[in-house]
Design a protein around this motif. Structure first.
Motif, short mmCIF file in Angstrom:
data_model
loop_
_atom_site.label_atom_id
_atom_site.label_comp_id
_atom_site.label_asym_id
_atom_site.label_seq_id
_atom_site.Cartn_x
_atom_site.Cartn_y
_atom_site.Cartn_z
N ASN A 30 77.74 112.44 -19.60
CA ASN A 30 76.43 112.84 -18.98
C ASN A 30 76.56 113.90 -17.96
O ASN A 30 77.28 113.64 -16.88
N CYS A 49 58.86 122.38 -26.78
CA CYS A 49 58.79 121.79 -25.12
C CYS A 49 57.28 121.16 -25.18
O CYS A 49 56.33 121.34 -25.94
N ASP A 50 57.00 120.47 -23.93
CA ASP A 50 55.56 120.16 -23.81
C ASP A 50 54.75 121.54 -23.72
O ASP A 50 53.33 121.24 -24.11
N GLU A 53 65.64 118.95 -24.10
CA GLU A 53 65.54 117.52 -24.30
C GLU A 53 66.05 116.67 -23.61
O GLU A 53 65.27 115.51 -23.37
N ILE A 54 66.85 117.04 -22.76
CA ILE A 54 67.69 116.06 -21.80
C ILE A 54 66.74 115.99 -20.74
O ILE A 54 66.64 115.07 -19.83
N GLN A 72 68.72 121.62 -26.46
CA GLN A 72 69.34 120.47 -25.89
C GLN A 72 69.07 120.37 -24.55
O GLN A 72 68.79 119.14 -24.07
N ARG A 95 63.63 116.36 -20.56
CA ARG A 95 62.41 115.37 -21.07
C ARG A 95 62.86 113.76 -21.10
O ARG A 95 61.89 113.30 -20.81
N LYS A 96 64.00 113.80 -21.53
CA LYS A 96 64.42 112.34 -21.42
C LYS A 96 64.58 111.69 -20.02
O LYS A 96 64.29 110.65 -19.70
N ASN A 97 64.55 112.86 -18.96
CA ASN A 97 64.97 112.19 -17.65
C ASN A 97 63.39 112.23 -16.94
O ASN A 97 63.40 112.07 -15.75
N GLY A 98 62.42 112.47 -17.82
CA GLY A 98 60.98 112.20 -17.32
C GLY A 98 60.20 113.53 -16.94
O GLY A 98 59.36 113.39 -16.41
N GLU A 99 61.02 114.76 -17.05
CA GLU A 99 60.30 115.91 -16.82
C GLU A 99 59.52 116.30 -17.79
O GLU A 99 59.43 116.10 -18.99
#
Length: 205
Positions: A155, A202-203, A177-178, A174, A180-184
C-alpha cells in the motif's frame, strides 16, 4: 507502408516509409525508452539524459526520435524492440496552462477540496507543471511506484500526494478507486477520449 501505433505502456511508436529503394523505420517516444534502443556510448547517454532532465524541469514535455534503414521490406521487424536504432535527437512541447488555473487551485484548497494532478509526463515535467498551478511536489508518486506496489501487494501512502507522474490511463482509474476506498468523494476533469473511462468511473465528472 507500416505503422507501430504509440501506446502509453511502451511509451513509443513508429512508422515505416519507403524512400526510393530503401525502407525507413522512424520511431519516437519517451527519451529513456528510445535511447535504450539506440547504439549510443555511455558518455552520450549521460549527456542526453542530463539534457532531457534540464528541459523537463522547465515544464516541457520531451520526446526522443531515432531511425533505422532497411534494404528490403522483408527486413522490417515485427517488434520495435528487435533492432538497434540511430539516435536523431529530442523534441520538446509546451503544455500551456490557463491563467485562471492557479487561482482555481487555491480556491479549491481553501474550500477543503484536495486536488491531484495525474500526468503521463516525466517526474521533472509533472513537478514543474504542478508548481506552476500551486501543487506540492512532496510525496509525488510515479507510475513505476504504482506498478511495483501492485506487484508486491503493498500500500502506498496517498495522504500527501498531489502529483502523480508517468501515469497511464489505467493507473488514473486505479488512483481514483483507491481514493474512493479511502472514503474520498472523487471528481475528475477530462477533455479527450482517453479521459472518458476515468470521468465515468468517478463520483463526479
Amino acid at each position: 507502408i507500416a505503422s507501430f501505433p504509440y501506446n502509453e505502456n511502451d511509451r513509443m511508436g513508429g512508422n515505416v516509409y519507403k524512400i526510393g529503394d530503401k525502407y525507413l523505420l522512424a520511431v519516437k517516444g519517451s527519451v529513456e525508452k528510445i535511447i535504450c534502443l539506440c547504439d549510443i556510448d555511455t558518455e552520450k547517454l549521460v549527456e542526453i539524459r542530463q539534457k532531457a532532465v534540464s528541459i523537463s524541469k522547465r515544464g516541457l514535455e520531451v520526446w526522443a526520435s531515432a531511425y533505422i534503414i532497411f534494404d528490403s521490406e522483408q527486413e522490417i521487424p515485427s517488434s520495435l524492440y528487435s533492432v538497434k536504432y540511430t539516435y536523431m535527437g529530442m523534441v520538446s512541447f509546451i503544455t500551456a496552462t490557463r491563467d485562471m488555473i492557479p487561482l482555481a487551485v487555491q480556491s479549491c484548497k481553501k474550500a477543503g477540496i484536495k486536488l491531484v494532478l495525474t500526468s503521463s509526463d516525466s517526474a521533472e515535467t509533472a513537478a514543474s507543471m504542478g508548481k506552476k498551478i500551486g501543487l506540492a511536489c512532496d510525496g509525488m508518486i510515479t507510475g513505476e511506484a504504482l506498478r511495483e506496489a501492485e506487484k508486491g501487494n503493498m500500500n502506498l501512502d496517498y495522504t500527501h500526494a498531489e502529483i502523480f507522474s508517468n501515469i497511464t490511463s489505467a493507473q488514473r482509474i486505479q488512483i481514483a478507486e483507491i481514493l474512493r476506498k479511502n472514503g474520498e468523494i472523487v471528481a475528475a476533469v477530462g477533455y479527450t477520449d482517453d479521459d472518458y473511462e476515468l470521468v465515468t468511473s468517478c463520483d463526479l465528472g
